[in-house]
Design an enzyme around this catalytic site. Structure first.
Site, short mmCIF file in Angstrom:
data_model
loop_
_atom_site.label_atom_id
_atom_site.label_comp_id
_atom_site.label_asym_id
_atom_site.label_seq_id
_atom_site.Cartn_x
_atom_site.Cartn_y
_atom_site.Cartn_z
N SER A 1 36.59 -46.95 14.54
CA SER A 1 36.84 -45.56 14.14
C SER A 1 36.93 -44.60 15.31
O SER A 1 37.21 -43.43 15.13
CB SER A 1 35.70 -45.09 13.22
N GLY A 2 36.67 -45.10 16.53
CA GLY A 2 36.70 -44.22 17.68
C GLY A 2 35.36 -43.64 18.05
O GLY A 2 35.28 -42.72 18.86
N ASP B 1 32.84 -44.10 27.56
CA ASP B 1 32.12 -44.54 26.36
C ASP B 1 30.76 -45.11 26.70
O ASP B 1 29.73 -44.72 26.12
CB ASP B 1 32.94 -45.57 25.60
#
Length: 383
Positions: free
Chosen positions: A121-122, A170
């Site tokens: 989903s990111g 990330d």
């Protein structure tokens, strides 16, 4: 969905876990597709995450199971293993390989993962699994790495083992997150500063379009290559290590070197998005959420028209948010091509927002989105 991970571990392995860890996911508040261009990003950890329970075993194997996936694996311990198709276990296997390559001994262990981050989903479910594994092993086995070393290790796994040309944002955001703070990270130098995020009367709404995306198979790597092309063309006249060394004014002086409209659009987004991160940090420092929201909308428009990584689903969410009076800013977050959007939503309107967005989205797309309300949370911890 509340999970008793200790009980589930005992059901799976017949013994209680020796340790349980929690590692967050992340959203990027602004600064998209900047990390691999050496610029500034502004991510934060969220209160959705990955739980990992571990315990030693005596059979000389790594046994990996997840409450989210049917696939499980048992492999020999203390030796490197190859990538196993596209299975989720590649992320912890890759981390173990890194420790082994660095001369560490990783004995037989049982692993049980559980996450409430929507997959694909990111929100960086992959980075969360990587850092969860690295943090847990480093702590449990007293391996002596600091958080930045674990971040760099997880990035190598993503790039070299998984095969995705992503930047370091990330893993960094997952590892270094702090409650009610965003991270302004220079992806070139890895220098960073924490910025207080006082949302006041607003909350962070995360809207999952429920359109899955496979980054390694998407146009993500294509965008990386397009930016490298722009950099090569600009270097015919000036010397740059990355696109984000350019201010918008300096870029305007040299943009004639890029004759291809698509490549020019990609570079224009990168340079202006980097500027927006500077402006967003100033807005937060002054407590100007209205300005921050305006920058979020501008970021999304650029990602839609110049970088072309949005899509009908993400645009539908942001279009709705722009007309809903209790939202002051919204944008896609993550790599795009599906995944999630985020919005600054006034408190007290969560249910009304969810109802009206769902109706609008189903009418336009044909199926529902999923809506989560999150706080800005901490990095990995031992529970």
């Amino acid at each position: 969905m509340k999970i008793n991970l200790e009980q589930k571990f005992a059901e799976q392995y017949g013994t209680n876990p020796h340790a349980v860890y929690l590692t967050p996911g992340r959203v990027n508040l602004i600064g998209e597709h900047i990390d691999y261009n050496g610029g500034l990003v502004m991510p934060c950890a969220i209160t959705l995450g990955t739980w990992l329970a571990i315990s030693p075993n005596t059979d000389g194997h790594y046994r990996m199971k997840s409450l989210n996936f049917e696939e499980q694996i048992t492999i020999e311990s203390n030796r490197k293993h190859d990538k196993n198709g596209s299975l989720w276990v590649n992320y912890p296997i890759g981390i173990i390989n890194e420790f082994l390559q660095d001369g560490k001994q990783i004995p037989g262990l049982d692993f049980l993962f559980y996450g409430n981050i929507p997959i694909g989903s990111g929100l960086s479910s992959s980075a969360s699994i990587e850092i969860a594994t690295a943090f847990a092993l480093n702590d449990y086995l007293s391996l002596g790495y600091d958080r930045l070393e674990l971040v760099k290790m997880a990035k190598r796994v993503e790039n070299d083992f998984i095969g995705l040309n992503s930047g370091i944002m990330d893993q960094f955001a997952v590892a270094f997150g702090e409650k009610d703070k965003a991270i302004v990270l220079d992806c070139e130098t890895l220098k960073y500063k924490m910025v207080d995020v006082d949302l006041g009367n607003y909350v962070l709404a995360i809207i999952n379009t429920n359109k899955p995306r496979e980054l390694a198979e998407s146009k993500y790597n294509e965008r990386v290559a397009e930016c490298q092309t722009a950099l090569r063309l600009l270097n015919e006249e000036i010397t740059l290590h990355n696109l984000c060394e350019l201010t918008a004014d300096k870029f305007a002086l040299h943009s004639h070197l890029i004759s291809d409209e698509t490549i020019l659009n990609r570079a224009t987004h990168v340079v202006k998005e980097n500027d927006r991160v500077h402006l967003a940090a100033k807005a937060l420092n002054y407590g100007d959420l209205e300005e921050f929201g305006r920058l979020m909308y501008a970021s999304h428009q650029s990602l839609k028209t110049l970088y072309e990584v949005s899509g009908k689903e993400l645009d539908t969410v942001v279009d709705f948010c722009s007309t809903y009076e209790h939202v002051i800013g919204a944008r896609m977050t993550g790599a795009g091509f599906g995944g999630c959007a985020i919005a600054l939503l006034e408190k007290g309107f969560e249910e009304d927002f969810a109802k009206h967005l769902t109706d609008y989205y189903v009418d336009k797309i044909g199926y529902a989105a999923a809506i989560y309300i999150s706080e800005i949370g901490n990095g990995p911890i031992k529970l």
